[in-house]
Scaffold this motif. Structure first.
Motif, PDB file in Angstrom:
ATOM      1  N   LYS B  40       0.947  -1.423   0.135  1.00 21.39           N
ATOM      2  CA  LYS B  40      -0.274  -0.106  -0.016  1.00 21.39           C
ATOM      3  C   LYS B  40       0.827   1.403  -0.043  1.00 21.39           C
ATOM      4  O   LYS B  40       0.858   1.962  -0.622  1.00 21.39           O
ATOM      5  CB  LYS B  40      -0.873   0.138   1.260  1.00 21.39           C
ATOM      6  CG  LYS B  40      -1.751  -1.197   1.121  1.00 21.39           C
ATOM      7  CD  LYS B  40      -2.876  -1.422   2.523  1.00 21.39           C
ATOM      8  CE  LYS B  40      -2.041  -1.170   3.771  1.00 21.39           C
ATOM      9  NZ  LYS B  40      -1.370  -2.465   4.506  1.00 21.39           N
ATOM     10  N   SER B  41       1.900   1.550   1.278  1.00 18.79           N
ATOM     11  CA  SER B  41       2.670   2.959   0.962  1.00 18.79           C
ATOM     12  C   SER B  41       3.490   2.257  -0.715  1.00 18.79           C
ATOM     13  O   SER B  41       3.430   4.022  -0.902  1.00 18.79           O
ATOM     14  CB  SER B  41       3.242   2.622   2.040  1.00 18.79           C
ATOM     15  OG  SER B  41       2.778   2.443   3.738  1.00 18.79           O
ATOM     16  N   THR B  42       4.000   1.305  -0.580  1.00 18.26           N
ATOM     17  CA  THR B  42       4.355   1.246  -2.296  1.00 18.26           C
ATOM     18  C   THR B  42       3.968   2.098  -2.815  1.00 18.26           C
ATOM     19  O   THR B  42       4.440   3.112  -3.946  1.00 18.26           O
ATOM     20  CB  THR B  42       4.893  -0.090  -2.643  1.00 18.26           C
ATOM     21  OG1 THR B  42       5.838  -0.294  -1.982  1.00 18.26           O
ATOM     22  CG2 THR B  42       6.161   0.089  -4.040  1.00 18.26           C
ATOM     23  N   PRO B  82       2.424  10.992   4.715  1.00 20.83           N
ATOM     24  CA  PRO B  82       3.401   9.827   4.759  1.00 20.83           C
ATOM     25  C   PRO B  82       2.708   8.720   5.853  1.00 20.83           C
ATOM     26  O   PRO B  82       2.469   9.353   7.319  1.00 20.83           O
ATOM     27  CB  PRO B  82       4.600   9.994   4.702  1.00 20.83           C
ATOM     28  CG  PRO B  82       5.116  11.675   5.359  1.00 20.83           C
ATOM     29  CD  PRO B  82       3.214  12.666   5.247  1.00 20.83           C
ATOM     30  N   GLU B  83       3.192   7.742   6.074  1.00 17.12           N
ATOM     31  CA  GLU B  83       2.782   6.816   6.533  1.00 17.12           C
ATOM     32  C   GLU B  83       3.843   7.518   8.392  1.00 17.12           C
ATOM     33  O   GLU B  83       5.275   7.457   7.976  1.00 17.12           O
ATOM     34  CB  GLU B  83       3.488   5.187   6.021  1.00 17.12           C
ATOM     35  CG  GLU B  83       2.769   4.176   7.086  1.00 17.12           C
ATOM     36  CD  GLU B  83       3.894   2.881   6.074  1.00 17.12           C
ATOM     37  OE1 GLU B  83       3.977   2.843   5.471  1.00 17.12           O
ATOM     38  OE2 GLU B  83       2.726   1.476   7.023  1.00 17.12           O
ATOM     39  N   GLY B  84       3.284   6.591   9.178  1.00 19.40           N
ATOM     40  CA  GLY B  84       3.990   7.968  10.253  1.00 19.40           C
ATOM     41  C   GLY B  84       4.349   9.001  10.463  1.00 19.40           C
ATOM     42  O   GLY B  84       5.046   9.444  11.547  1.00 19.40           O
ATOM     43  N   LEU B 160      -3.715   9.924   1.476  1.00 18.98           N
ATOM     44  CA  LEU B 160      -3.030   9.570   3.102  1.00 18.98           C
ATOM     45  C   LEU B 160      -2.620   8.108   3.047  1.00 18.98           C
ATOM     46  O   LEU B 160      -3.857   7.473   2.945  1.00 18.98           O
ATOM     47  CB  LEU B 160      -4.670   9.967   3.697  1.00 18.98           C
ATOM     48  CG  LEU B 160      -5.036  11.074   3.503  1.00 18.98           C
ATOM     49  CD1 LEU B 160      -6.911  11.506   4.132  1.00 18.98           C
ATOM     50  CD2 LEU B 160      -4.536  11.922   4.518  1.00 18.98           C
ATOM     51  N   ASP B 161      -1.799   8.133   4.043  1.00 20.93           N
ATOM     52  CA  ASP B 161      -1.019   6.449   4.473  1.00 20.93           C
ATOM     53  C   ASP B 161      -1.195   6.419   5.992  1.00 20.93           C
ATOM     54  O   ASP B 161      -0.816   6.824   6.337  1.00 20.93           O
ATOM     55  CB  ASP B 161       0.367   6.016   3.981  1.00 20.93           C
ATOM     56  CG  ASP B 161       0.345   4.611   4.079  1.00 20.93           C
ATOM     57  OD1 ASP B 161      -0.341   4.333   3.888  1.00 20.93           O
ATOM     58  OD2 ASP B 161       1.714   4.944   3.331  1.00 20.93           O
ATOM     59  N   GLU B 162      -2.027   5.624   5.997  1.00 23.50           N
ATOM     60  CA  GLU B 162      -2.948   5.121   7.568  1.00 23.50           C
ATOM     61  C   GLU B 162      -2.340   5.881   8.458  1.00 23.50           C
ATOM     62  O   GLU B 162      -2.157   6.789   9.673  1.00 23.50           O
ATOM     63  CB  GLU B 162      -1.955   4.872   8.123  1.00 23.50           C
ATOM     64  CG  GLU B 162      -1.682   2.785   7.403  1.00 23.50           C
ATOM     65  CD  GLU B 162      -0.899   1.478   7.446  1.00 23.50           C
ATOM     66  OE1 GLU B 162      -1.542   1.519   8.730  1.00 23.50           O
ATOM     67  OE2 GLU B 162      -1.122   0.998   6.792  1.00 23.50           O
ATOM     68  N   PRO B 163      -3.783   7.310   8.193  1.00 26.04           N
ATOM     69  CA  PRO B 163      -4.055   7.931   8.868  1.00 26.04           C
ATOM     70  C   PRO B 163      -4.463   7.954  10.670  1.00 26.04           C
ATOM     71  O   PRO B 163      -4.303   8.627  11.620  1.00 26.04           O
ATOM     72  CB  PRO B 163      -5.154   8.968   8.989  1.00 26.04           C
ATOM     73  CG  PRO B 163      -6.138   8.805   7.709  1.00 26.04           C
ATOM     74  CD  PRO B 163      -4.786   7.009   7.130  1.00 26.04           C
TER      75      PRO B 163
END
Ligand SMILES: Nc1ncnc2c1ncn2[C@@H]1O[C@H](COP(=O)(O)OP(=O)(O)OP(=O)(O)O)[C@@H](O)[C@H]1O
Ligand SMILES: [Mg+2]
Lengths: 320, 237
Positions: B40-42, B82-84, B160-163
């Motif tokens: 997913k993040s990729t 970004p994630e994190g 939005l990566d895993e908000p």
């Protein structure tokens, strides 16, 4: 207290710097003051690379060396060239910036400790080149260095007293202070800080991280190169041993002691690290011991350095 | 608005995406579901240009993005949270937001200030903390800051990566309310989530990713009914 120090500190320091050589008891002390200025220049250059952009460079003294030798090549009997001072310094700025980019480019993907090792290697390679490039063709003069270097001259006025050198160095220092502050608060300064905090986030925000890092290396290197040119013109000779690893470490210590990223701090760091061993000169063997102890003490009492860095941007947000 | 066609992305020898097709429609919230290491993040990094696809095309409003550097993609109207979160920890809230506008070079400061005001309107908590060093804020506040920072680029598509990662349920609700509010103001959103229920409740459409491949896609209602999704993400047998 820190607030007031950052507001009036620069003016106070400038005032002290202007009158200091007039109050100096002898020429030796004026020489020390001039050396403080040179090292403050180096500290400001490294502060851009390590303090602003967060790129740990352990071979910074190489650019100081490159500047010195370029000066010697272009203004001494060694190659029979005697270019005007201003022209030589201009060449130095570009050569040093170019070598900054040259070592910056292959290290772009490296972070922290890895970058430190590569730059350390670069510093050592530069030193080894300076020592060994006297054969088969004599380029650097080898361990004996290069002698009879031309002093700086402007429109027929030749600089040859310590006090004149001091004011020349101080003028340069003043300009580099202004440059540092300008850069810090500019778009590129913001890019550097973003990279220092989180390179991937910086890139995601659209910061051109490649360009920003190369610019940090180039600007830092040209300041160090310029200081090197000044050193050559002052010593009237250059030797490889002026550019040992120990010097890189000293410069880094100045920046850290002053507070990474702080312009005024880098200067205070240079003042402390150049003058402390002089102050303790009478204690002979214990001199370096006392010096080391003071450094340790300062870092324990003020882990962020003498002056924690402040930015124009932060200030402008607070006044809103 | 955004189209991925047969995207293959690799990290050296590791193939993270194996031919992904994905479409994000203007004005919608599209969600991307998938377990850990699904890629997913990729996908997000490939869209924004932090990862270069080995093959396939990414196009945004009809223009191909593949070869563009991230800053050009951001200037074209895509921003990533970004994630994190990855906020700039030692900078203040205000500085983080200002950096979000980095690609809008040459814009008048008044315009930037106006946008910062708008972000404070969306996230009143941030206004109370303008001069706070961002790294000292709570996880939820940092997530809000990360979203605000991305919005400062004035994107038309927000990634939005895993908000919701690491947030308490109450905060998750709050963050999702804001995501919906931003969407209603016209923002197109691609949302990566592990929490399928919550994500599908606000998204119009979704994709399910497993080890670099899209294994299911459709409207939220279709996905909620689909077996793959129920088994894998809704904890049903
Ligand atoms: N920088 C990297 N270098 C090498 N491999 C990577 C890198 N980043 C991700 N990968 C690999 O690519 C695959 C997909 O990772 P990705 O981060 O896209 O997964 P994800 O779906 O976002 O997972 P999560 O839900 O845990 O965030 C994983 O197998 C991961 O190990
Ligand atoms: Mg992920």
């Amino acid at each position: 207290m820190t607030e007031r120090l950052t507001r009036y500190g620069p003016f106070l320091l400038a005032l002290i710097a202007l009158v200091a050589p007039l109050l100096a008891p002898n020429d030796y002390v004026i020489g020390v003051l001039a050396r403080i200025c040179l090292y403050a220049l180096l500290a400001l250059g490294l502060n851009i690379v390590v303090g602003f952009a967060g790129l740990l460079d352990l071979g910074f003294v190489a650019f100081f060396g490159i500047g010195s030798y370029v000066y010697a090549f272009l203004a001494s009997p060694h190659f029979g060239l005697h270019l005007p001072f201003a022209a030589v310094m201009l060449v130095i700025i570009f050569t040093a910036a170019g070598s900054g980019v040259l070592i910056g480019a292959p290290t772009l993907r490296l972070r922290g400790d890895y970058l430190a090792i590569v730059t350390l290697g670069f510093g050592e390679i530069t030193y080894i080149c300076l020592v060994n490039l006297d054969r088969p063709v004599n380029i650097t003069g080898g361990p004996n260095g290069l002698l009879s270097i031309d002093p700086p001259s402007f429109l027929g006025f030749v600089i040859d007293h310590n006090i004149e050198y001091y004011y020349l160095f101080l003028l340069t220092l003043g300009l580099v202070v202004l440059l540092s502050r300008r850069l810090r608060d500019s778009r590129i300064g913001w890019a550097w800080r973003a990279i220092r905090e989180d390179e991937i986030a910086a890139e995601a925000m659209g910061v051109n991280t490649t360009m920003a890092k190369l610019q940090a290396f180039a600007v830092g290197a040209s300041i160090a190169g310029f200081a090197g040119g000044l050193l050559a013109s002052w010593q009237r000779s250059v030797f490889p041993d002026n550019f040992l690893l120990q010097e890189s470490i000293n410069i880094l210590a100045m920046v850290i002691l002053g507070g990474l990223g702080s312009v005024l701090g880098a200067i205070l760091g240079a003042v402390a690290i150049v003058s402390l061993p002089e102050i303790f000169r009478d204690f002979a063997l214990y001199r370096l011991l006392a010096f080391g102890l003071i450094l340790i003490l300062v870092m324990i009492l003020r882990p962020q350095g003498l002056l924690a860095p402040r930015s124009g941007a932060r200030r402008s947000a607070e006044t809103k | 608005m955004l189209e991925l066609r047969q995207i293959v992305s690799q990290y050296g020898p590791v193939i993270a995406l194996r031919g992904v097709d994905l479409t994000v429609r203007q004005g919608e919230i599209t969600c991307l579901l998938g377990g850990n290491a699904a890629g997913k993040s990729t996908i997000m990094k490939t869209i924004i240009g932090l990862v270069r696809p080995t093959s396939g095309t990414v196009s945004f409003e009809g223009q191909t993005l593949n070869k563009l550097p991230t800053r050009a993609i951001v200037s074209r109207g895509i921003a990533l949270v970004p994630e994190g979160r990855r906020i700039f920890g030692r900078m203040t809230v205000w500085e983080n937001l200002a950096l979000g506008a980095h690609v809008r070079r040459g814009r008048p400061q008044a315009e930037i200030d106006e946008d910062i005001e708008r972000i404070y309107g969306l996230f009143p908590r941030l206004r109370e903390r303008v001069t706070q060093v961002a790294g000292t804020m709570s996880g939820g506040e940092q997530q809000m800051l990360a979203m605000g920072r991305a919005l400062m680029a004035r994107p038309r598509l927000l990634l939005l990566d895993e908000p919701s990662m690491g947030l308490s349920p109450a905060f998750v609700d709050q963050v999702f309310d804001i995501i919906q509010a931003i969407n209603r103001q016209g923002m197109t959103i691609l949302l990566v989530e592990q929490n399928a229920n919550v994500a599908l409740s606000i998204a119009q459409r979704g994709y399910v990713l497993t080890t670099g491949r899209i294994v299911a896609s459709g409207t939220s209602a279709e996905l909620l009914a689909a077996d793959e999704v129920r088994h894998a993400y809704l904890g049903e047998a």
